[in-house]
Write a protein that holds these residues in place. Sequence first.
Motif, PDB file in Angstrom:
ATOM      1  N   MET A   1      32.163  16.381 -27.493  1.00 50.08           N
ATOM      2  CA  MET A   1      32.993  15.998 -26.470  1.00 50.08           C
ATOM      3  C   MET A   1      32.632  17.111 -25.356  1.00 50.08           C
ATOM      4  O   MET A   1      32.458  18.286 -25.438  1.00 50.08           O
ATOM      5  N   SER A   2      32.478  16.461 -24.003  1.00 49.14           N
ATOM      6  CA  SER A   2      31.736  17.218 -22.910  1.00 49.14           C
ATOM      7  C   SER A   2      32.843  18.191 -22.368  1.00 49.14           C
ATOM      8  O   SER A   2      34.170  18.078 -22.556  1.00 49.14           O
ATOM      9  N   SER A   3      32.383  19.448 -22.010  1.00 48.86           N
ATOM     10  CA  SER A   3      33.311  20.462 -21.268  1.00 48.86           C
ATOM     11  C   SER A   3      34.120  19.828 -19.886  1.00 48.86           C
ATOM     12  O   SER A   3      33.490  19.153 -19.385  1.00 48.86           O
ATOM     13  N   PRO A   4      35.359  20.417 -19.805  1.00 44.47           N
ATOM     14  CA  PRO A   4      36.043  19.753 -18.603  1.00 44.47           C
ATOM     15  C   PRO A   4      35.180  20.239 -17.377  1.00 44.47           C
ATOM     16  O   PRO A   4      34.675  21.516 -17.624  1.00 44.47           O
ATOM     17  N   LYS A   5      35.124  19.672 -16.203  1.00 44.57           N
ATOM     18  CA  LYS A   5      34.773  19.854 -15.031  1.00 44.57           C
ATOM     19  C   LYS A   5      35.692  20.835 -14.434  1.00 44.57           C
ATOM     20  O   LYS A   5      36.920  20.872 -14.392  1.00 44.57           O
ATOM     21  N   VAL A   6      35.122  22.287 -14.002  1.00 37.02           N
ATOM     22  CA  VAL A   6      35.852  23.252 -13.341  1.00 37.02           C
ATOM     23  C   VAL A   6      36.157  23.118 -11.830  1.00 37.02           C
ATOM     24  O   VAL A   6      35.160  23.063 -11.172  1.00 37.02           O
ATOM     25  N   LEU A  25      48.778  25.613 -10.732  1.00 33.93           N
ATOM     26  CA  LEU A  25      47.355  25.068 -10.878  1.00 33.93           C
ATOM     27  C   LEU A  25      46.682  25.684 -12.088  1.00 33.93           C
ATOM     28  O   LEU A  25      46.029  25.233 -12.624  1.00 33.93           O
ATOM     29  N   LEU A  26      47.066  26.854 -12.316  1.00 33.23           N
ATOM     30  CA  LEU A  26      46.489  27.648 -13.524  1.00 33.23           C
ATOM     31  C   LEU A  26      46.945  27.430 -14.681  1.00 33.23           C
ATOM     32  O   LEU A  26      46.478  27.946 -15.748  1.00 33.23           O
ATOM     33  N   VAL A  27      47.993  26.836 -14.776  1.00 33.85           N
ATOM     34  CA  VAL A  27      48.559  26.125 -16.241  1.00 33.85           C
ATOM     35  C   VAL A  27      47.422  25.281 -16.833  1.00 33.85           C
ATOM     36  O   VAL A  27      46.850  24.554 -16.359  1.00 33.85           O
ATOM     37  N   ASP A  28      47.438  25.589 -18.025  1.00 32.00           N
ATOM     38  CA  ASP A  28      46.083  24.877 -19.045  1.00 32.00           C
ATOM     39  C   ASP A  28      46.554  23.285 -18.905  1.00 32.00           C
ATOM     40  O   ASP A  28      47.570  22.635 -19.276  1.00 32.00           O
ATOM     41  N   PRO A  29      45.547  22.556 -18.343  1.00 23.53           N
ATOM     42  CA  PRO A  29      45.954  21.058 -18.233  1.00 23.53           C
ATOM     43  C   PRO A  29      46.123  20.082 -19.372  1.00 23.53           C
ATOM     44  O   PRO A  29      46.743  19.188 -19.232  1.00 23.53           O
ATOM     45  N   THR A  30      45.858  20.645 -20.442  1.00 28.04           N
ATOM     46  CA  THR A  30      45.833  19.905 -21.780  1.00 28.04           C
ATOM     47  C   THR A  30      47.673  19.959 -22.026  1.00 28.04           C
ATOM     48  O   THR A  30      48.015  19.179 -22.836  1.00 28.04           O
ATOM     49  N   THR A  31      48.398  20.843 -21.402  1.00 27.24           N
ATOM     50  CA  THR A  31      49.713  20.840 -21.693  1.00 27.24           C
ATOM     51  C   THR A  31      50.266  19.572 -21.026  1.00 27.24           C
ATOM     52  O   THR A  31      51.564  19.316 -21.396  1.00 27.24           O
ATOM     53  N   ARG A  32      49.612  18.949 -20.007  1.00 22.20           N
ATOM     54  CA  ARG A  32      50.080  17.532 -19.439  1.00 22.20           C
ATOM     55  C   ARG A  32      49.087  16.542 -19.775  1.00 22.20           C
ATOM     56  O   ARG A  32      49.218  15.544 -18.884  1.00 22.20           O
ATOM     57  N   GLY A  33      48.446  16.800 -20.937  1.00 23.22           N
ATOM     58  CA  GLY A  33      47.660  15.248 -21.172  1.00 23.22           C
ATOM     59  C   GLY A  33      46.055  15.480 -20.568  1.00 23.22           C
ATOM     60  O   GLY A  33      45.683  14.466 -20.685  1.00 23.22           O
ATOM     61  N   VAL A  34      45.774  16.408 -19.724  1.00 20.53           N
ATOM     62  CA  VAL A  34      44.631  16.259 -18.822  1.00 20.53           C
ATOM     63  C   VAL A  34      43.360  17.067 -19.806  1.00 20.53           C
ATOM     64  O   VAL A  34      43.601  18.256 -19.807  1.00 20.53           O
ATOM     65  N   SER A  36      39.861  16.104 -18.791  1.00 22.13           N
ATOM     66  CA  SER A  36      38.456  16.031 -18.124  1.00 22.13           C
ATOM     67  C   SER A  36      38.087  17.134 -17.022  1.00 22.13           C
ATOM     68  O   SER A  36      37.056  17.313 -16.719  1.00 22.13           O
ATOM     69  N   ILE A  37      39.426  17.671 -16.547  1.00 19.45           N
ATOM     70  CA  ILE A  37      39.135  18.869 -15.591  1.00 19.45           C
ATOM     71  C   ILE A  37      40.037  19.911 -15.978  1.00 19.45           C
ATOM     72  O   ILE A  37      40.828  19.845 -16.700  1.00 19.45           O
ATOM     73  N   LYS A  38      39.660  21.107 -15.291  1.00 19.39           N
ATOM     74  CA  LYS A  38      40.368  22.351 -15.277  1.00 19.39           C
ATOM     75  C   LYS A  38      40.446  23.107 -14.025  1.00 19.39           C
ATOM     76  O   LYS A  38      39.178  22.993 -13.348  1.00 19.39           O
ATOM     77  N   ALA A 351      43.363  15.664  -6.961  1.00 17.16           N
ATOM     78  CA  ALA A 351      42.325  16.108  -6.000  1.00 17.16           C
ATOM     79  C   ALA A 351      41.023  16.461  -6.899  1.00 17.16           C
ATOM     80  O   ALA A 351      40.053  16.244  -6.547  1.00 17.16           O
ATOM     81  N   GLY A 352      41.161  17.024  -8.003  1.00 21.10           N
ATOM     82  CA  GLY A 352      40.144  17.219  -8.839  1.00 21.10           C
ATOM     83  C   GLY A 352      39.460  16.022  -9.327  1.00 21.10           C
ATOM     84  O   GLY A 352      38.276  16.082  -9.381  1.00 21.10           O
ATOM     85  N   PHE A 353      40.383  14.988  -9.801  1.00 22.64           N
ATOM     86  CA  PHE A 353      39.626  13.882 -10.301  1.00 22.64           C
ATOM     87  C   PHE A 353      38.993  12.963  -9.223  1.00 22.64           C
ATOM     88  O   PHE A 353      37.841  12.583  -9.327  1.00 22.64           O
ATOM     89  N   ALA A 354      39.208  13.178  -7.969  1.00 20.92           N
ATOM     90  CA  ALA A 354      38.646  12.454  -6.728  1.00 20.92           C
ATOM     91  C   ALA A 354      37.499  13.378  -6.553  1.00 20.92           C
ATOM     92  O   ALA A 354      36.453  12.503  -6.290  1.00 20.92           O
ATOM     93  N   LEU A 355      37.313  14.636  -6.761  1.00 24.12           N
ATOM     94  CA  LEU A 355      36.172  15.235  -6.576  1.00 24.12           C
ATOM     95  C   LEU A 355      35.057  14.876  -7.320  1.00 24.12           C
ATOM     96  O   LEU A 355      33.955  14.626  -7.201  1.00 24.12           O
ATOM     97  N   CYS A 356      35.646  14.781  -8.684  1.00 19.43           N
ATOM     98  CA  CYS A 356      34.790  14.358  -9.780  1.00 19.43           C
ATOM     99  C   CYS A 356      34.019  12.909  -9.519  1.00 19.43           C
ATOM    100  O   CYS A 356      32.912  12.468  -9.896  1.00 19.43           O
TER     101      CYS A 356
END
Length: 401
Positions: A1-6, A25-34, A36-38, A351-356
Amino acid sequence: MSSPKVIRWGILATGVIAVTFTKDLLVDPTTRGVTSIKHTVVAAASSSSVSRAESFLRRVGAPASARAYDSYQDLIADPDVDIIYIATPHSHHYQNAMHCLEAGKNVLCEKPFTVNAEQARLLVNMAKEKGCFLMEALWTRYFPLAAYVREILSSGRLGTLVRVMTDCNIATNPEKSFKDGKHRMVNSELAGGALLDLGVYSLTWPFLALYDTQPRETRKPPKVLAAMTKYPPTFCADETTTMVLTFPRNESAGGDAHAIATTSIRLETSPASDPNPPASVRIQGTLGEIQLFPCAHNPTHSKLVLWDGTVEEKPWPQPGPGKGSGWFNGFGDSINAEGEGQGMFWEADEAGFALCEGRKEGKYLGLEETVLIMEVMDETRRQGELRYPEKIETTKFPVQL
C-alpha cells in the motif's frame, strides 16, 4: 500500500474559526475512513505578532517544526506551503485571497467567499490565470449528510422537487452580546450582518436541491425577492433577512421551483425548551420530503418522510479520535464531546483530493455556483439598501484594511 499524500497547509489568521479548522485538520484521517491523504500544518501567520502565531500553533497541536509568522506575506512566500486556509473576517477575504493567488498559492477561503460577486469573479479569474486551486470553505457541502441528501434527490424518491425552506439563526441579544458594535456580526467595517455570515447557509440547501440537480448546460439563476430588517443601533448591518427564490425549470421538469431562505441574528429556529423542535431545512417533492435538524449550518440528524408512509431517520455523528483520547474541539465556547470533531476536516479532505487529482475547484460547490450565490446576496442587499464601506466593497487591489 502506498503512503498517503501529505498536504502541507499554511493557516492565515489565528482566530476562533482557525483554531477549530486546524484542530480538525490535524485529526488522523483514518478515523473518518480516509487513507489516501493526510494533513499537516507547516506555518501559521498572525497579523499582530509572532507570539500569537506561536501560541496558536501550540494550541492546535501543530508539529514542532511549524513556523510562526507575524506577516501574511511571509506565510504566502513560504515555499513549503501547498495550500493556504484563509480565516480572516469575510470583509478581508478578497484582499487576502488575491495576495495568495497572485503568488501562485492554492487557496481554501472561509465562507462567505467575498463581500460581493465582483470580488468573487476577480478571484476566480486570478486563480485560472495562475493555475491555482480555489474553493470556498462552506463546510456543510462536504458533510456525509450532504452526500446522503444528494443521493436521495438523485434517486427520485421524493418525486419532482417543488420547494425548499431553510432557516439559520444564532438566537442572541445583539445589544447585549455585541454592545460595543465591534463584533463581526454587526460591524459594517467587517461586512457584518445576518445575510453574509448566516444567510449563506440558508442558501446552501436550496441551491443543492434546486440548482445542482438541474443539467449544468440549461440551469438558470434564481429570481430573488428579498425583505430585510436592519440592526437598530446602527442600521449598518442586517438583523433579519428573508429571501424568496424562484428557480426556473422547464415544464417537463415540473416547472419553476421555490425556496424560502431566512436568517436572523436575534431569532432562533425553535426555543431550546421545545421537546420536538421543527426542522431547520425541509426539501419537499411530490412524493415526500427530507427534514434536517437541528440547524441549517451543521445538521446532525435527518428524517426522510414519504407520502406512502415510509419514515427513515438517521443520526450523523461527527467522527474524531474518540472517547479516551483527551482531545476536544468545538467552536468558541461550544465544546463537543470528548474525541468528537467539528466536521471541518471533510472540506479539508476535498481540497486535498483536488490537489492530488489536479482539480482547480471543489467537487460539490464549484466556483461558478459560489459566484452565483454571491450574486443572490448582492441582489438581496440591493433590495434591502445595505451597502458596506467602499474599502470593503472595492475590487481595487491591494487595499490596506
